[in-house]
Enzyme design. Structure first.
Site, mmCIF file in Angstrom:
data_model
loop_
_atom_site.group_PDB
_atom_site.id
_atom_site.type_symbol
_atom_site.label_atom_id
_atom_site.label_comp_id
_atom_site.label_asym_id
_atom_site.label_seq_id
_atom_site.Cartn_x
_atom_site.Cartn_y
_atom_site.Cartn_z
ATOM 1 N N GLU A 250 -77.942 3.006 -8.292
ATOM 2 C CA GLU A 250 -79.294 3.531 -8.446
ATOM 3 C C GLU A 250 -79.680 3.641 -9.916
ATOM 4 O OE1 GLU A 250 -80.283 6.013 -4.556
ATOM 5 O OE2 GLU A 250 -79.041 7.179 -5.914
ATOM 6 N N CYS B 115 -68.078 6.490 -8.637
ATOM 7 C CA CYS B 115 -67.359 7.023 -9.800
ATOM 8 C C CYS B 115 -65.944 7.340 -9.358
ATOM 9 C CB CYS B 115 -68.052 8.289 -10.319
ATOM 10 S SG CYS B 115 -67.312 8.938 -11.823
ATOM 11 N N CYS C 132 -66.125 15.135 -9.871
ATOM 12 C CA CYS C 132 -66.603 16.460 -10.257
ATOM 13 C C CYS C 132 -67.165 17.098 -8.986
ATOM 14 C CB CYS C 132 -67.652 16.340 -11.345
ATOM 15 S SG CYS C 132 -67.011 15.461 -12.785
ATOM 16 N N CYS D 61 -70.928 16.989 -7.987
ATOM 17 C CA CYS D 61 -71.666 15.728 -8.175
ATOM 18 C C CYS D 61 -71.608 14.857 -6.933
ATOM 19 C CB CYS D 61 -71.096 14.987 -9.381
ATOM 20 S SG CYS D 61 -71.819 13.347 -9.612
ATOM 21 N N CYS E 58 -80.290 14.826 -11.619
ATOM 22 C CA CYS E 58 -78.905 14.712 -12.095
ATOM 23 C C CYS E 58 -77.941 15.018 -10.967
ATOM 24 C CB CYS E 58 -78.600 15.740 -13.166
ATOM 25 S SG CYS E 58 -79.594 15.643 -14.604
#
Ligand code: SAH
Ligand code: SF4
Length: 416
Positions: free
Chosen positions: A115, A135, A139, A142, A389
């Site tokens: 994205e 990823c 985290c 996230c 975010c």
């Protein structure tokens, strides 16, 4: 999944060519374009000239069709078209938030999805660019970290996001190219009349490497892409308008400063080992002291170019007055030219945290400001389309808690 924890742990893999057997020129350096032209049969001198012209058309004018390259001989254009393409990621979905933020779901040639987000503001327009599909890190706050499938994006796929954004925003200069005269080898140069063209007012002024992925786990491709983005004869974005965000891949930080030279943002998010180990598991490998020392040593950081510390506000986890005071103490201890960016936690389906209350965020921010350190609160943008975010994730599935835990465990085990 490859083992994270090494310097550059995720391979790009072999992505099928978008144009069949034709080579995509996007993402290649100017010299590499010259190189593929030589391989295709041009002599070195001609290849160098053509590479320069093609570069200008790709990155300054946004052209995707060799036929539009009017300073290249008409007879040569089909020859180029037969051998090369100027690719773009495929747009799977484009969404616009009620605050004007735009999000694109893109697909690579191998079908992998990632994205990109554009955030317009009064005085700037920021493109949030992805560096990986998913990823390898995890985290806990996230959404991207819950993706199991991971691969690095190639330089062409990274810079392709910027090209696509310029397409979508209609931001390529229009008109003909003054100074780029007719091709001396072209005997039919009537369409090459010199004119002038204007670079229109820009909406896309800034780039943040804050989309999906950990950019410092994909160092070479991110570096290659950003070099292209900064090249003066193309997109020409200043390094001062580009920010790379890392969750703290300490061994790559000095190289990022030396070899890329853009602004640095560090996802700190916690001020003690216990909490950071939990929410940013990479902390178990590179701890807070090591990370802050790497920040103190970051090439090019000074009072005019501060390091940004990102700090996600999680209710009852990292948002106390003591946390704020400790943050100030650490920044002072390491004499860091720093500003703090407080990010209200953006929720996603199944997330194990809540956002701090607005009063708590304000109090936290005030304590840091009072110590003389700038600590603005980032206004969430694009939450309604899951573009804020930490909300990015290509497949809109809702994994169960058990699945999320299993993915976290797998990634943690791979971290070593
Ligand atoms: N992987 C890099 C860059 C991408 S994330 C990094 O971690 O720095 C961009 C920023 O969004 C990081 O600071 C990240 O910690 C933050 N973020 C992730 N999830 C979030 C969420 N749910 N709410 C708010 N910020 C989040
Ligand atoms: Fe990866 Fe950054 Fe998300 Fe952490 S915050 S999981 S490093 S994208």
């Amino acid at each position: 999944m490859q083992i994270p924890g090494h310097i550059d742990p995720v391979t790009t893999g072999t992505v099928p060519l978008r144009g069949g057997n034709r080579i995509d020129l996007v993402g290649l350096t100017r010299d590499a374009i010259g190189g593929v032209l030589v391989e295709a049969g041009l002599d070195a001198k001609a290849a160098k000239l053509r590479a320069k012209q093609i570069w200008h058309w790709i990155y300054h004018r946004g052209v995707t069709d060799f036929e539009a390259m009017t300073d290249i001989a008409k007879t040569m254009r089909p020859w180029l078209t037969d051998r090369f393409i100027i690719g773009r990621p495929t747009v799977r979905e484009a969404q616009v938030s009620n605050d004007g933020t735009r999000k694109w779901l893109l697909a690579a040639a191998d079908g992998q999805e990632y994205e990109m987000v554009f955030i317009p503001d009064a005085d700037r327009g920021t493109l949030c660019v992805s560096s990986q599909v998913g990823c390898t890190l995890n985290c806990r706050f996230c959404h991207t970290g819950t993706m199991r499938l991971v691969r690095n994006l190639g330089a062409g796929e990274i810079v392709g996001q910027v090209l696509l954004a310029r397409d979508a925003l209609g931001e390529w200069p229009k008109g003909t190219m003054a100074g780029f005269g007719a091709d001396p080898e072209d005997d039919d140069a009537d369409d090459d009349a010199a004119g002038h063209y204007t670079a229109d007012g820009r909406m896309l002024t800034n780039i943040v490497m804050m989309g999906m992925g950990e950019p410092l786990y994909n160092f070479e491709e991110v570096k290659g892409a950003l070099k292209i983005v900064m090249d003066g004869d193309g997109l020409a974005l200043s390094k001062r308008r580009i920010t790379l965000s890392t969750s703290g891949v300490v061994p790559m930080m000095a190289r990022a400063g030396d070899e890329i030279g853009v602004n640095l943002a560090v996802s700190l998010h916690a001020v003690n080992k216990e909490v950071r180990d939990e929410i940013v598991p990479l902390n178990r490998k590179y701890g807070i002291e090591e990370l802050l020392q790497a920040c103190a040593d970051y090439p090019g950081a000074n009072n005019a170019r501060r390091i940004t510390f990102e700090y996600v506000m999680l209710k009852d986890k990292n948002d106390s007055d003591d946390d704020a005071r400790e943050l100030v103490r650490l920044i002072k201890q390491y004499k860091l030219p720093a500003k703090v960016n407080l990010i209200p936690f953006n929720p996603w389906p199944g997330a194990p945290y809540e956002c701090s209350t607005p009063e708590r965020v304000k109090a936290f921010s005030n304590l840091i400001f009072k110590a003389g350190i700038s600590a603005p609160v980032r206004t969430p943008r694009g939450r309604d389309i899951m573009a804020a975010c930490g909300q990015l994730k290509s497949a809109a599935t809702k994994p169960t808690r058990a699945e999320l835990d299993r993915i976290a465990e797998e990634k943690q085990a791979a971290l070593g």
